[in-house]
Design an enzyme around this catalytic site. Sequence first.
Site: not given
Ligand code: 13P
Length: 256
Positions: A11-13, A98, A100, A168, A174, A216, A237
């Site tokens: 997930n590159w966001k 997600h 977010e 998740e 993060g 993470s 992420g």
């Molecule tokens: P991280 O791996 O940066 O914790 O992010 C997880 C995430 O939100 C993947 O969708």
Amino acid sequence: MSKQKKLIIANWKLNPENLKDAKKLFSDIKKVASRTQKVQTVICSPSVYISELNKMYSGHRIEMGAQDVFWENKGKHTGELSPVALKSVGAKYVIIGHSERRALGESNADVNKKMIAALKAGLNVVLCIGESKRDSQALYLKFLREELESALSGVSKNYLKNLIITYEPLWAIGKSADDAVSSHQMHEMYIFIRKILTEIYTKNTAFSVPIIYGGSAEPDNVKELLSSGEIDGFLVGHASLKADEFNEILEITNSI
Ligand code: 13P
């Protein structure tokens, strides 16, 4: 979607900042992802890059995905992206629910509508559920049950072959490998999710849905989580933005 392969979903966001950098990252990941045969790699890039990145690899070991989708395929919905349009530019997967997106106002009912539209369009859905914190009375389990049950409301069992569930927890996103879920906690979640799926569908169907973990996931913790079993992969992420780290996750997963 092969049930034998582990799923490593990036997930590159909202990264990288431009197409040139996205192509460079994809190309660095491709070097490893194109030869890790026991892994299905999925790159969920910002949607504007999907079409271009999709042209850079023609096999099936790497597939493209989106990070969100709308529930209609056409009409007066300024700014939205439809499942059919995403599919037509090469997306095979889509992340839905997600945390977010939920933080920006997406409700359980929205998640459900998105799920149904995406599955109908033939996309593989990566459904995310997760609690923001844990409490001693285990109320978070009630919260997770509600997220899962409402997401699946009206989803017929024929569509479950295209579903992946991601646990998740928000408290693990993060951070670093030390803050991620423990294999014991993951084991409990695995049982919990399977139990709910079994209540809604048949046992066989419930056990056919891959369950992955996000929060993470890093080279330092994926091996232990995978070895403890009962986990079908990761939604990655920050570690997916560094090709060397992501490739290490692919190699570790491929070797187990
Ligand atoms: P991280 O791996 O940066 O914790 O992010 C997880 C995430 O939100 C993947 O969708």
